[in-house]
Every structure is written in structure tokens, then in C-alpha cells.
Write a protein that holds these residues in place. Sequence first.
Motif, PDB file in Angstrom:
ATOM      1  N   SER A  21       0.793  -1.226   0.000  1.00  0.00           N
ATOM      2  CA  SER A  21       0.000   0.000   0.000  1.00  0.00           C
ATOM      3  C   SER A  21       0.828   1.280   0.000  1.00  0.00           C
ATOM      4  O   SER A  21       0.278   2.359   0.205  1.00  0.00           O
ATOM      5  N   ALA A  22       2.116   1.184  -0.236  1.00  0.00           N
ATOM      6  CA  ALA A  22       2.968   2.372  -0.241  1.00  0.00           C
ATOM      7  C   ALA A  22       3.942   2.274  -1.407  1.00  0.00           C
ATOM      8  O   ALA A  22       4.204   1.179  -1.916  1.00  0.00           O
ATOM      9  N   PRO A  23       4.494   3.407  -1.836  1.00  0.00           N
ATOM     10  CA  PRO A  23       5.489   3.361  -2.916  1.00  0.00           C
ATOM     11  C   PRO A  23       6.669   2.482  -2.514  1.00  0.00           C
ATOM     12  O   PRO A  23       7.046   2.427  -1.333  1.00  0.00           O
ATOM     13  N   SER A  47      12.838  -5.560  -4.307  1.00  0.00           N
ATOM     14  CA  SER A  47      12.466  -4.187  -3.984  1.00  0.00           C
ATOM     15  C   SER A  47      12.279  -4.054  -2.481  1.00  0.00           C
ATOM     16  O   SER A  47      11.582  -4.866  -1.870  1.00  0.00           O
ATOM     17  N   TYR A  48      12.882  -3.033  -1.907  1.00  0.00           N
ATOM     18  CA  TYR A  48      12.657  -2.728  -0.498  1.00  0.00           C
ATOM     19  C   TYR A  48      11.313  -2.017  -0.363  1.00  0.00           C
ATOM     20  O   TYR A  48      10.916  -1.262  -1.246  1.00  0.00           O
ATOM     21  N   ILE A  49      10.630  -2.282   0.747  1.00  0.00           N
ATOM     22  CA  ILE A  49       9.299  -1.714   0.951  1.00  0.00           C
ATOM     23  C   ILE A  49       9.257  -0.901   2.235  1.00  0.00           C
ATOM     24  O   ILE A  49      10.104  -1.066   3.119  1.00  0.00           O
ATOM     25  N   GLU A  50       8.255  -0.022   2.325  1.00  0.00           N
ATOM     26  CA  GLU A  50       8.015   0.747   3.550  1.00  0.00           C
ATOM     27  C   GLU A  50       7.577  -0.222   4.650  1.00  0.00           C
ATOM     28  O   GLU A  50       6.773  -1.128   4.387  1.00  0.00           O
ATOM     29  N   PRO A  51       8.067  -0.030   5.876  1.00  0.00           N
ATOM     30  CA  PRO A  51       7.629  -0.896   6.978  1.00  0.00           C
ATOM     31  C   PRO A  51       6.110  -0.896   7.114  1.00  0.00           C
ATOM     32  O   PRO A  51       5.468   0.155   7.029  1.00  0.00           O
ATOM     33  N   GLY A  52       5.550  -2.077   7.255  1.00  0.00           N
ATOM     34  CA  GLY A  52       4.117  -2.221   7.466  1.00  0.00           C
ATOM     35  C   GLY A  52       3.248  -2.058   6.238  1.00  0.00           C
ATOM     36  O   GLY A  52       2.025  -2.091   6.339  1.00  0.00           O
ATOM     37  N   SER A  53       3.847  -1.895   5.053  1.00  0.00           N
ATOM     38  CA  SER A  53       3.048  -1.655   3.850  1.00  0.00           C
ATOM     39  C   SER A  53       2.588  -2.932   3.152  1.00  0.00           C
ATOM     40  O   SER A  53       1.726  -2.879   2.281  1.00  0.00           O
TER      41      SER A  53
END
Length: 138
Positions: A21-23, A47-53
Motif C-alpha cells: 500500500s505504499a510506494p 524491492s525494499y518496501i516501507e515498513p508495514g506496507s
Amino acid sequence: MDVALLHTGGCGCGAVRYEISAPLVRAVYCHCTRCQRRTGSAAAASSYIEPGSLRLLRGEEHVRSWQPEGGWEKLFCGACGSALFTRDPEIGEIKSVRLGSFDRDPEIRPSVRQFVAYAAPWEPIPDDGLPRFDERAP
């Protein structure tokens, strides 16, 4: 939530599905021998993601993991073997998603190559201008 920011994906057999749910933060190619053996290829693209996304939509019961000594936990589908995520053992949170598991173009490209000191000798690293790091990229 902005629909344009939503990424979806899953494993090869469809047992595991997820959404983000985040870029996406950034993407990398990893040339370590663990990634070579786990993927059967010269490098893994993640791809690294935003924590909790990341949210699992289904298939949590199919997610299996392997915790290599001194490395991040590797998560995959136990039904089909598809590589899906990595989890940082220090914080217990999923940190990256395999680019090949997205349903559509994730609209991010790897910006570095890491662990090139261990690159497969049978597939030369392309001269693509990306920064190279012998160990983990900063």
C-alpha cells in the motif's frame, strides 16, 4: 488509499497473494551465492518496501521460511517454491519483495548491484552503469 500506489502479487501457483500500500523504496540486484542457489540464477532482483506496507491477502499457511546463518530470512511458497520476500531477523518485519512476484510492472528498477564479489562466473555482470558493491549496498 491511492489506487495508483497499490502493488499486488503472489506466488506461481496462486496460493499466496499480497498487496503493498505504499510506494516501493528502491530495488537492487543481489549476486550473493545464497540468492544464486535460492533462485537458480545469477542474481535476485528485489524491492525494499516501507515498513508495514505489505499485507498478505491469502496463503499465510503456505508461506515457509529459511533462516541462513548471519542473513535475512527468506520466505517462499511451500506449495510451488516461489521466492517471495525477505525478513530482517532483528526486527521481524518483511523488508523486501522479489520483483518477479509482482502482478504488473512495479515501476521501479534496480539501482545498485550488491555482493558482486560472489557473482556467478558463468554469467558476467552486464555493463549497465549501476554502482557495484562487493558486499551489501549502503
